[in-house]
Every structure is written in C-alpha cells, then in structure tokens.
Scaffold this motif. Structure first.
Motif, PDB file in Angstrom:
ATOM      1  N   VAL A 170       0.351  57.290  17.578  1.00 28.79           N
ATOM      2  CA  VAL A 170      -0.548  57.724  18.641  1.00 28.79           C
ATOM      3  C   VAL A 170      -0.308  56.861  19.877  1.00 28.79           C
ATOM      4  O   VAL A 170      -0.293  55.627  19.787  1.00 28.79           O
ATOM      5  CB  VAL A 170      -2.029  57.605  18.200  1.00 28.79           C
ATOM      6  CG1 VAL A 170      -2.954  58.094  19.307  1.00 28.79           C
ATOM      7  CG2 VAL A 170      -2.272  58.381  16.918  1.00 28.79           C
ATOM      8  N   VAL A 171      -0.130  57.523  21.040  1.00 23.85           N
ATOM      9  CA  VAL A 171       0.093  56.794  22.274  1.00 23.85           C
ATOM     10  C   VAL A 171      -0.450  57.616  23.442  1.00 23.85           C
ATOM     11  O   VAL A 171      -0.415  58.846  23.425  1.00 23.85           O
ATOM     12  CB  VAL A 171       1.600  56.497  22.469  1.00 23.85           C
ATOM     13  CG1 VAL A 171       2.394  57.780  22.658  1.00 23.85           C
ATOM     14  CG2 VAL A 171       1.829  55.550  23.638  1.00 23.85           C
ATOM     15  N   THR A 172      -0.988  56.925  24.448  1.00 23.86           N
ATOM     16  CA  THR A 172      -1.499  57.579  25.651  1.00 23.86           C
ATOM     17  C   THR A 172      -0.359  57.753  26.651  1.00 23.86           C
ATOM     18  O   THR A 172       0.341  56.783  26.969  1.00 23.86           O
ATOM     19  CB  THR A 172      -2.638  56.757  26.274  1.00 23.86           C
ATOM     20  OG1 THR A 172      -3.666  56.579  25.300  1.00 23.86           O
ATOM     21  CG2 THR A 172      -3.210  57.454  27.487  1.00 23.86           C
ATOM     22  N   GLY A 178       0.750  47.836  31.067  1.00 26.15           N
ATOM     23  CA  GLY A 178      -0.034  46.829  31.755  1.00 26.15           C
ATOM     24  C   GLY A 178      -1.293  47.354  32.409  1.00 26.15           C
ATOM     25  O   GLY A 178      -2.139  46.562  32.841  1.00 26.15           O
ATOM     26  N   GLU A 179      -1.434  48.664  32.504  1.00 23.55           N
ATOM     27  CA  GLU A 179      -2.628  49.242  33.116  1.00 23.55           C
ATOM     28  C   GLU A 179      -3.701  49.497  32.062  1.00 23.55           C
ATOM     29  O   GLU A 179      -3.379  49.771  30.895  1.00 23.55           O
ATOM     30  CB  GLU A 179      -2.294  50.560  33.813  1.00 23.55           C
ATOM     31  CG  GLU A 179      -1.495  50.414  35.087  1.00 23.55           C
ATOM     32  CD  GLU A 179      -1.330  51.749  35.796  1.00 23.55           C
ATOM     33  OE1 GLU A 179      -0.872  51.744  36.943  1.00 23.55           O
ATOM     34  OE2 GLU A 179      -1.660  52.784  35.186  1.00 23.55           O
ATOM     35  N   PRO A 180      -4.972  49.446  32.453  1.00 26.81           N
ATOM     36  CA  PRO A 180      -6.036  49.794  31.503  1.00 26.81           C
ATOM     37  C   PRO A 180      -6.014  51.281  31.190  1.00 26.81           C
ATOM     38  O   PRO A 180      -5.555  52.100  31.996  1.00 26.81           O
ATOM     39  CB  PRO A 180      -7.312  49.393  32.249  1.00 26.81           C
ATOM     40  CG  PRO A 180      -6.944  49.427  33.688  1.00 26.81           C
ATOM     41  CD  PRO A 180      -5.505  49.015  33.761  1.00 26.81           C
ATOM     42  N   LEU A 256       4.813  45.144  21.483  1.00 23.41           N
ATOM     43  CA  LEU A 256       4.439  46.372  20.783  1.00 23.41           C
ATOM     44  C   LEU A 256       4.097  47.491  21.770  1.00 23.41           C
ATOM     45  O   LEU A 256       4.493  48.643  21.562  1.00 23.41           O
ATOM     46  CB  LEU A 256       3.249  46.094  19.857  1.00 23.41           C
ATOM     47  CG  LEU A 256       3.506  45.118  18.699  1.00 23.41           C
ATOM     48  CD1 LEU A 256       2.209  44.807  17.977  1.00 23.41           C
ATOM     49  CD2 LEU A 256       4.529  45.684  17.725  1.00 23.41           C
ATOM     50  N   ASP A 257       3.371  47.153  22.838  1.00 23.52           N
ATOM     51  CA  ASP A 257       3.029  48.162  23.843  1.00 23.52           C
ATOM     52  C   ASP A 257       4.278  48.707  24.528  1.00 23.52           C
ATOM     53  O   ASP A 257       4.387  49.910  24.781  1.00 23.52           O
ATOM     54  CB  ASP A 257       2.079  47.563  24.886  1.00 23.52           C
ATOM     55  CG  ASP A 257       0.677  47.343  24.341  1.00 23.52           C
ATOM     56  OD1 ASP A 257       0.366  47.912  23.270  1.00 23.52           O
ATOM     57  OD2 ASP A 257      -0.099  46.609  24.976  1.00 23.52           O
ATOM     58  N   THR A 258       5.224  47.825  24.835  1.00 22.09           N
ATOM     59  CA  THR A 258       6.474  48.266  25.465  1.00 22.09           C
ATOM     60  C   THR A 258       7.257  49.178  24.542  1.00 22.09           C
ATOM     61  O   THR A 258       7.811  50.201  24.966  1.00 22.09           O
ATOM     62  CB  THR A 258       7.317  47.040  25.845  1.00 22.09           C
ATOM     63  OG1 THR A 258       6.569  46.183  26.702  1.00 22.09           O
ATOM     64  CG2 THR A 258       8.585  47.466  26.559  1.00 22.09           C
TER      65      THR A 258
END
Length: 303
Positions: A170-172, A178-180, A256-258
C-alpha cells in the motif's frame, strides 16, 4: 580547570564539517564507555571482569574504583597517575568545609570527576577486548556480509514486512518523498499484492565482493535494490526483539519510504505489474482496477 578545558576543547579545526556528524555517530557506536554493563572484558591473560564491577565502584568514589582496578595491573603509567590525581580531587570535593559552602556545585563536580574516571577506565580496558555496546549485532552483521543464510533470510522477511501492510503493498500516489500525507478524502492510494523481497546473489568471478549486501524488491523491470546497511540490519534485529516500528531510526524510515516511492512509480507505469492492483481515490466506495488489459471501476461490495 585542566579537566574542564580537556572536556570542552573544540574539534572543529581538525574535523571537516561534512564528517563531524558521521564521526560522532561512529564514536557512539564504538565507545566502550557506553558498552553493556554485563559485558565481560579481559584485565589479564586469565582474568575477566564485568564492566558493571567498574561502574559500581567508581560510583562510590574514585579511590574505591582505583583500588579495585589497580590490582590487575592493566592500566598504563599515565592512566594510573591521572587516576591518583582524580582520587585527590574526589576526596577534596568530599571535604565538609567545601560541601557546606557550595553543596550543589561540589556534588555536580564530584559526579563529573567520578564519571570521567569510570569512562576512562572503561575505554582503556574495553578497547583491548573490543567491548562495544552492539558487539553481538556487529558480529551478526559480519556474518551476514559473509553470506550466513539464516541471518540473511531473517533480515529479508523482516524488511518485507516493513515494506508491506500484512498481505498487500500500500502506498499513497499523490505525495512526494518528505511531504506530509494529504487528508484522507484527497488521497490516491495504490494497493497491489504483497511485494516480495529477495537477497541479491553475490556474483561469482574474479572481482572482489561488495562491502555491503543488497536486497531486491519487486519483479521484472520494476525491481528495486535495497542496501542492507548496518542501521537497517540493526533495526530488523531489534524489531525481532520487541522494538516497535514507530521507533525506527530516521535513516531507515527514509530508505523504506524512498523504496516504496520508487517501486510504486514502476508499478503504475507497467501494465503487468499493475494487474490485480487497485487505486482508491478519497473516501469513495468504488476503486479503479486493472483487469483484462483495461482499467475498470468496481464497487467495494463486488469483491
């Protein structure tokens, strides 16, 4: 005053600003002064003691600690001479006249002197035994770099669990790194089957092996590489011991986010990778799915 100036001397002249933060982190990682108190260190060819024994005695007085460690003859002449001077300073700070005039100052300085003496002895002895706080994890990381299959398998499964949410990835989509996250009613969320993480094979040949192991996630053209750094390996080992994901270090969270962002970018551009995936926009009850080489809108209750 000499002790004060020694503890507060600046290192900016000799250390470049770009390396200052990295060296500070490395110093904390390898400092025997903050090693596990239950760790055993060699003080002679046939004698080992726990660091806790040193801590306990120096917390009572520098003289008590010096008397305990001196019998092992494991300190240099300069270190022993410095400890004798610190013993004198500690005794003077216990003088009733000094304590009566400036009790708070005397107590703080005495604690500083005892702490400094304890740390110096810890470092002197601990360096010879490679006594560091994460000695066990460092040994396991060395085995992983050497190709230990069990430790590597455990790390792969733990990283896979961090990248996925249970059985789904799952990813937005409508936010950059780096952004909320935007409000729920404005999010575009991509959900696909669980993305598998694998260990990249070490290439055979005459070339020297890489100093770090790499993992891969995804399949086909969308495969992304994940460096198995020491921070990531330490985090997954701590997770197995009960640490929560909210306590992950910032560099690990950023990695992980990258990886999620790069992987999602490859998925939405590849028709094969997008199969069996779905995109949900806001709070609507319908989702966009990719089936039979076409985008379809399906209601939530049609699953």
């Amino acid at each position: 005053m000499g002790l004060y100036h020694f503890l507060n001397r600046g290192s900016a002249i000799s250390v470049p600003a770009t390396l200052d933060a990295q060296l500070a982190a490395l110093g904390e990682l390898l400092d025997p002064a903050i090693a596990d108190p239950d760790m055993e260190v060699d003080v002679s060819s046939n004698t080992k003691i726990r660091l806790r024994e040193i801590d306990t005695r120096f917390s009572q007085s520098v003289g008590e600690g010096f008397s305990y460690i001196r019998k092992y003859r494991c300190l240099t002449v300069l270190e022993a001479d410095l400890l004798r001077r610190l013993v004198e300073a500690d005794e003077k700070l216990s003088d009733p006249d000094i304590v009566k005039r400036r009790p708070m100052v005397a107590s703080r300085v005495q604690s500083l002197v005892r702490d400094f003496a304890c740390r110096m002895v810890r470092r002197s002895i601990g360096l010879r035994s490679a006594a560091v706080r994460d000695a066990e994890i460092l040994r396991e990381f060395e085995r992983v770099l050497g190709g230990d299959p069990q430790l590597l398998h455990d790390a792969v499964k733990q990283v896979e669990g961090l990248l996925n949410e249970k059985d789904r990835f799952v990813v937005t989509l409508n936010t950059t790194f780096g952004e909320p996250l935007p409000p729920m009613q404005r999010r575009a969320i991509l959900t696909t089957p669980r993305q598998k993480v694998k260990a990249r094979d070490i290439p055979n040949g005459d070339r020297p092996h890489s100093a770090i192991r790499f993992l891969t996630v995804g399949s086909g053209a969308g495969t992304q590489s994940i460096p198995l750094t020491y921070e990531l390996f330490k985090s997954v080992r701590n997770l197995r011991r009960g640490m929560t994901t909210s306590s992950l270090p910032r560099p690990v969270v950023a990695m992980l986010d990258t990886t999620r962002a790069r992987l999602s970018g490859q998925i939405v551009r590849d028709e094969e990778l997008l199969e069996e995936g779905e995109i949900r926009i806001g709070l609507r009850d319908d989702v966009i799915v990719r089936e039979l080489a076409a985008f379809l809108v399906r209601w939530e209750d049609e699953r």
